[in-house]
Design an enzyme around this catalytic site. Structure first.
Site, PDB file in Angstrom:
ATOM      1  N   HIS A   1      60.772  51.306  38.545  1.00 17.15           N
ATOM      2  CA  HIS A   1      61.741  52.395  38.506  1.00 17.15           C
ATOM      3  C   HIS A   1      63.080  51.893  39.034  1.00 17.15           C
ATOM      4  CE1 HIS A   1      58.125  54.853  37.976  1.00 17.15           C
ATOM      5  NE2 HIS A   1      58.934  55.773  37.481  1.00 17.15           N
TER       6      HIS A   1
ATOM      7  N   ASP B   1      61.917  52.619  34.060  1.00 15.39           N
ATOM      8  CA  ASP B   1      62.049  54.035  33.741  1.00 15.39           C
ATOM      9  C   ASP B   1      63.310  54.569  34.412  1.00 15.39           C
ATOM     10  OD1 ASP B   1      58.630  55.344  33.504  1.00 15.39           O
ATOM     11  OD2 ASP B   1      59.735  53.885  32.301  1.00 15.39           O
TER      12      ASP B   1
END
Length: 321
Positions: A292, A144
């Site tokens: 992430h 992400d």
């Protein structure tokens, strides 16, 4: 004669008094200018939980819809063309479905919650892991990208060295602020995923707004990079039956995950060995890793994670529809 002079003086005095009385009161200096400056300083912008973004131009921040007269062939249809079809979603649940992979696993290592969710929501082209015999022995790596923290180039270096294709779920501000990275991702065979334009909870906005969140980013990537996205990751993992159906109608597959951990805060990074053990601790067929790219730890251990997962008999595959 004296009487006429007296009359003349009296008339002159009256005219002077009348002129003074009719003059409007003066505005205090700079009142209007100050009011205009005050209104110019007030700017209402949407709150974006995951990404600090630079102020956009007045054109992009306008609430008016952009003209639809010049669309490229691979753009998503305008909302006006789709809106009559929303009637079919009326009976679908609009409440957010609470979920999380949890810590309970079945005999194959899959999170029990993800298996249940996959069985219930796969009809909407939603993945909590990649189900089916064609995904046995295969895993899928996703990142992400709410904002760039300086680690993505190194992550791309590792992926290129290891010959691994990943999905990078980006927002509109990320794409606008990092065009060179978007181009590199595409050129090196990665998948660009739609993480919404402005990162709202998709169950808390109207269907029209949810549609725009997907379409705005889709069309920007298409028009600026010649790339058509087909995977969507809901911000916060928040979804409802209606949002899943909307994504399916827009020819998107909704991608959740079967592994994630607390890696999104740059100031609270896990120790390398703890993070490594968590990431590799419940390997399973069709696993969808959510990492992430703002994490220094993920960047530093990524090569070791890939090597270990392969040593356990799994291959990293490109995420196709």
């Amino acid at each position: 004669m004296k009487f006429l002079k007296t009359i003349a003086v009296f008339l002159a005095f009256c005219l002077c008094f009348a002129g003074c009385a009719s003059e409007p009161p003066q505005e205090p200096e700079n009142i209007i200018e100050k009011e205009e400056n005050l209104s110019a300083d007030i700017e209402i912008t949407p709150e974006i939980p995951e990404e600090p973004e630079e102020p956009e131009s007045s054109e992009s921040s306008s609430s008016e819809p952009e003209p639809e007269d010049e669309k490229v062939n691979n753009s998503i249809d305008s909302f006006e063309k789709l809106s009559p079809e929303f009637a079919e979603f009326a009976d679908l649940g609009k409440e957010q479905v609470p979920w999380g992979p949890g810590t309970n696993f079945d005999e194959t290592g899959k999170p029990v919650a993800c298996v249940l969710l996959q069985n219930e929501y796969s009809k909407w082209d939603a993945d909590f892991y990649r189900a089916g015999s064609e995904h046995e022995g295969k895993v899928y790596l996703t990142f992400d990208e709410g904002y760039e923290n300086g680690y993505t180039p190194k992550i791309l270096d590792v992926l290129k060295e290891e010959n691994v294709s990943a999905v990078f779920f980006v927002t509109l501000s990320y794409a606008k602020n990092n065009p060179d990275l978007i181009r590199r991702m595409i050129d090196e065979g990665h998948v660009i995923g739609n993480h919404s334009a402005r990162h709202p909870n998709m169950t808390k906005v109207s269907m029209e707004e949810a549609y725009a969140e997907v379409a705005d980013l889709h069309n920007y990537i298409s028009e600026n990079f010649g790339y058509d996205m087909y995977l969507f990751r809901p911000p916060e993992g928040a979804f409802s039956e209606r949002t899943l159906a909307l994504l399916q109608k827009m020819n998107y597959r909704t991608v959740c995950w079967s592994f994630a951990y607390a890696d999104w805060d740059p100031e609270k990074q896990q120790e390398h060995d703890i993070a490594f053990n968590r990431i590799t601790g419940s390997l399973h067929d069709g696993e969808i890793f959510l990492l992430h790219a703002v994490s220094s730890t993920n960047t530093e251990i990524l090569g070791d994670v890939i090597d270990y997962v392969r040593s356990q008999g799994y291959s990293f595959e490109k995420y196709l529809p």
